[in-house]
Motif scaffolding. Structure first.
Motif, PDB file in Angstrom:
ATOM      1  N   ARG A   5     -28.030 -15.630   4.119  1.00  0.00           N
ATOM      2  CA  ARG A   5     -28.601 -16.593   5.426  1.00  0.00           C
ATOM      3  C   ARG A   5     -27.738 -16.821   5.137  1.00  0.00           C
ATOM      4  O   ARG A   5     -26.991 -18.254   4.381  1.00  0.00           O
ATOM      5  CB  ARG A   5     -29.901 -16.963   4.908  1.00  0.00           C
ATOM      6  N   CYS A   6     -27.089 -17.595   6.622  1.00  0.00           N
ATOM      7  CA  CYS A   6     -25.961 -19.337   6.731  1.00  0.00           C
ATOM      8  C   CYS A   6     -26.527 -19.960   6.742  1.00  0.00           C
ATOM      9  O   CYS A   6     -27.993 -20.043   7.764  1.00  0.00           O
ATOM     10  CB  CYS A   6     -25.158 -18.960   8.563  1.00  0.00           C
ATOM     11  N   ILE A   7     -26.727 -21.570   5.751  1.00  0.00           N
ATOM     12  CA  ILE A   7     -27.714 -22.135   5.132  1.00  0.00           C
ATOM     13  C   ILE A   7     -26.954 -23.509   6.777  1.00  0.00           C
ATOM     14  O   ILE A   7     -28.095 -24.143   6.909  1.00  0.00           O
ATOM     15  CB  ILE A   7     -27.083 -23.032   4.300  1.00  0.00           C
ATOM     16  N   SER A   8     -26.474 -22.916   7.819  1.00  0.00           N
ATOM     17  CA  SER A   8     -25.489 -24.061   9.030  1.00  0.00           C
ATOM     18  C   SER A   8     -26.847 -23.183  10.746  1.00  0.00           C
ATOM     19  O   SER A   8     -27.231 -23.581  11.104  1.00  0.00           O
ATOM     20  CB  SER A   8     -24.603 -24.163   9.387  1.00  0.00           C
ATOM     21  N   CYS A   9     -26.274 -21.849  10.496  1.00  0.00           N
ATOM     22  CA  CYS A   9     -26.567 -21.516  11.895  1.00  0.00           C
ATOM     23  C   CYS A   9     -27.674 -20.220  11.664  1.00  0.00           C
ATOM     24  O   CYS A   9     -28.703 -19.775  12.858  1.00  0.00           O
ATOM     25  CB  CYS A   9     -25.508 -21.130  12.840  1.00  0.00           C
ATOM     26  N   GLY A  10     -28.210 -20.360  10.717  1.00  0.00           N
ATOM     27  CA  GLY A  10     -29.237 -19.053   9.886  1.00  0.00           C
ATOM     28  C   GLY A  10     -28.980 -17.684  10.345  1.00  0.00           C
ATOM     29  O   GLY A  10     -29.677 -16.878  10.364  1.00  0.00           O
ATOM     30  N   THR A  21     -18.910 -16.601   3.901  1.00  0.00           N
ATOM     31  CA  THR A  21     -19.555 -17.789   4.623  1.00  0.00           C
ATOM     32  C   THR A  21     -18.929 -16.902   6.097  1.00  0.00           C
ATOM     33  O   THR A  21     -19.037 -15.724   6.183  1.00  0.00           O
ATOM     34  CB  THR A  21     -17.768 -18.283   4.641  1.00  0.00           C
ATOM     35  N   CYS A  22     -20.043 -17.498   6.669  1.00  0.00           N
ATOM     36  CA  CYS A  22     -20.696 -17.011   7.808  1.00  0.00           C
ATOM     37  C   CYS A  22     -19.303 -16.388   8.776  1.00  0.00           C
ATOM     38  O   CYS A  22     -18.777 -17.489   9.046  1.00  0.00           O
ATOM     39  CB  CYS A  22     -21.437 -18.660   8.118  1.00  0.00           C
ATOM     40  N   ARG A  23     -19.555 -15.230   9.599  1.00  0.00           N
ATOM     41  CA  ARG A  23     -18.691 -15.071  10.548  1.00  0.00           C
ATOM     42  C   ARG A  23     -18.898 -15.824  12.114  1.00  0.00           C
ATOM     43  O   ARG A  23     -18.007 -16.062  12.691  1.00  0.00           O
ATOM     44  CB  ARG A  23     -18.459 -13.355  10.919  1.00  0.00           C
ATOM     45  N   ARG A  24     -19.785 -16.301  11.789  1.00  0.00           N
ATOM     46  CA  ARG A  24     -19.860 -16.419  13.499  1.00  0.00           C
ATOM     47  C   ARG A  24     -19.207 -17.792  13.462  1.00  0.00           C
ATOM     48  O   ARG A  24     -19.041 -18.844  14.117  1.00  0.00           O
ATOM     49  CB  ARG A  24     -21.510 -16.746  13.507  1.00  0.00           C
ATOM     50  N   CYS A  25     -19.920 -19.304  12.273  1.00  0.00           N
ATOM     51  CA  CYS A  25     -19.767 -20.686  12.259  1.00  0.00           C
ATOM     52  C   CYS A  25     -19.064 -20.876  11.235  1.00  0.00           C
ATOM     53  O   CYS A  25     -18.546 -21.868  10.676  1.00  0.00           O
ATOM     54  CB  CYS A  25     -20.871 -21.405  12.074  1.00  0.00           C
ATOM     55  N   GLY A  26     -18.084 -20.367  10.265  1.00  0.00           N
ATOM     56  CA  GLY A  26     -17.608 -20.456   8.794  1.00  0.00           C
ATOM     57  C   GLY A  26     -18.095 -21.343   8.045  1.00  0.00           C
ATOM     58  O   GLY A  26     -17.911 -21.816   6.590  1.00  0.00           O
TER      59      GLY A  26
END
Ligand code: PLP
Ligand code: ZN
Length: 402
Positions: A5-10, A21-26
């Motif tokens: 799970r991305c800790i920023s955008c979920g 790292t998150c593909r959506r927000c990095g």
């Protein structure tokens, strides 16, 4: 069952994806376990030896792990240093007692196991030393080739010796750790190697077991404060996550105040906390004798700010001379041999007591992260050399002034 799970955008990712790292927000990822499908009994845990794998229900590995029997490290009561500081319940968790001599082994037993589980063909990291020593050993154990990038001239002798002897491809980068990490991330992406720096969410899963063991060793009690040296901030973030899971799964109550200690010449997290900044501003030219925490751009910046702020913890820096004084005190007053970065945690407690910033009634656990033998050169330069004498009793008595 678990996912990432991305800790920023979920945003969520499958557990079998190779992603850091998150593909959506990095932003950074973390492993999330589903409380509906995971059942843990404290009795089952207690029936297994104290080790990383005691806690396997909350680890991502499904088959037999690549292991050298990591974890199960001693928790020492610091009787004399505690008396000096007026803290009755002061402890050191000696992570130097792991197979390769640092806590990195907890991360690598899980990380290398996951590399094999994911079908990867090689593993790589950038390292201030201990990560490379550990990856080389676990790569050998798992039968998977490893490549390690080190900042040229800034790695303690014992750590290089380990990486070389365990058969890693060892490359010295003319640059600092932060630059080496940037390059190895690129290498892994381009060549399909598995990255085992602390940006890797699976590696941190292994490291969170430091906190699990501490609670078990204190008889089920969560300490009031945990104090860790901070470099890339993976370890303090991992321990915090583990403590949150103990709460979530009803395995323990309470949350330690997560307290991070950095070296004065390399303290971007301390600055962010002190100035209440939303992000950590990298330190361009980090410098300290504690080479394991000589890191200017901590990868886990976002996680460590949360860990410290959400638990009411603290961040402080200590000078190289405060670090070396505590390394010597641990060795001479308590018999505990650690490398300089490790002594930073206890040196930080000394500083916080001097400032009156902490309550001396707290139960405090300092994580001492690596073994004395890692960095013999710093030790030799701090101590008087052995005295020589002739092989006679007269000469010996003279040398001893007896
Ligand atoms: C890696 C390391 C640290 C720093 O840990 P981070 O997770 O990077 O904050 C501290 N001490 C020693 C001995 C280490 O090897
Ligand atoms: Zn995201």
């Amino acid at each position: 069952m678990f996912d990432l799970r991305c800790i920023s955008c979920g945003a969520g990712y499958q557990s079998d994806e190779v992603i850091y790292t998150c593909r959506r927000c990095g932003h950074l990822l973390e492993v999330r376990y589903d409380p509906d499908t995971i059942h843990i009994s404290r009795d089952a845990w207690k029936s297994r030896p104290l080790s990383v794998w005691r806690y396997r229900e909350l680890l991502p590995v499904s088959g037999d792990p690549v292991t050298l029997q990591e974890g199960g490290t001693p928790l020492y009561h610091l009787k004399r240093i505690g008396a000096e500081l007026g803290i009755k319940n002061l402890y050191a968790k000696h992570e130097g007692m792991n197979p390769s001599g640092s806590f990195k082994d907890r991360g690598m037993t899980v990380g290398v196991s996951m590399a094999l589980q994911l079908g990867m063909k090689s593993v790589a990291c950038a390292s201030t030393g201990n990560t490379s020593a550990s990856l080389a050993a676990y790569g050998a154990r798992g039968g998977i080739p490893s490549i390690v990038l080190l900042p040229a001239g800034k790695v303690a002798l014992g750590k290089i010796a380990q990486a070389l002897m365990h058969g890693a491809r060892v490359i010295s980068i003319r640059g600092n750790f932060d630059q080496a990490l940037e390059i190895v991330r690129d290498l892994c992406e381009k060549k399909g190697m598995y990255l085992l720096n602390s940006v890797n969410p699976y590696r941190l899963e292994g490291q969170k077991t430091i906190g699990f063991e501490v609670v078990d060793q204190l008889g089920g009690v969560v300490p009031d404060r945990m104090v860790l040296p901070v470099g890339n901030a993976g370890n303090i973030s991992a321990v915090h996550k583990g403590m949150l899971e103990l709460q979530e799964f009803g395995l323990a109550d309470g949350m330690p105040m997560m307290t991070g200690i950095q070296a004065a010449g390399s303290a971007p997290v301390v600055r962010a906390i002190r100035e209440n900044l939303p992000v950590v501003i990298p330190e361009k030219n980090p410098e300290t004798i504690a080479t394991a925490i000589r890191i200017g751009a901590p990868v886990n910046a976002e996680k460590v700010l949360r860990a410290i702020r959400e638990t009411g913890g603290l961040a402080r820096s200590v000078t190289d001379s405060e670090i070396l004084a505590m390394q010597r005190d641990l060795a001479r007053m308590e018999g505990i041999g650690v490398e300089p970065a490790s002594a930073a945690s206890v040196a930080g407690v000394r500083k916080l007591v001097d400032e009156g910033a902490i309550d001396t009634d707290e139960t405090i656990v300092c994580v001492v992260t690596g073994h004395l033998l890692k960095d013999p050169e710093t030790v030799i330069s701090q101590c008087d050399p052995p005295e020589e004498c002739d092989a006679t009793i007269e000469s010996l008595l003279q040398a001893l002034h007896l």
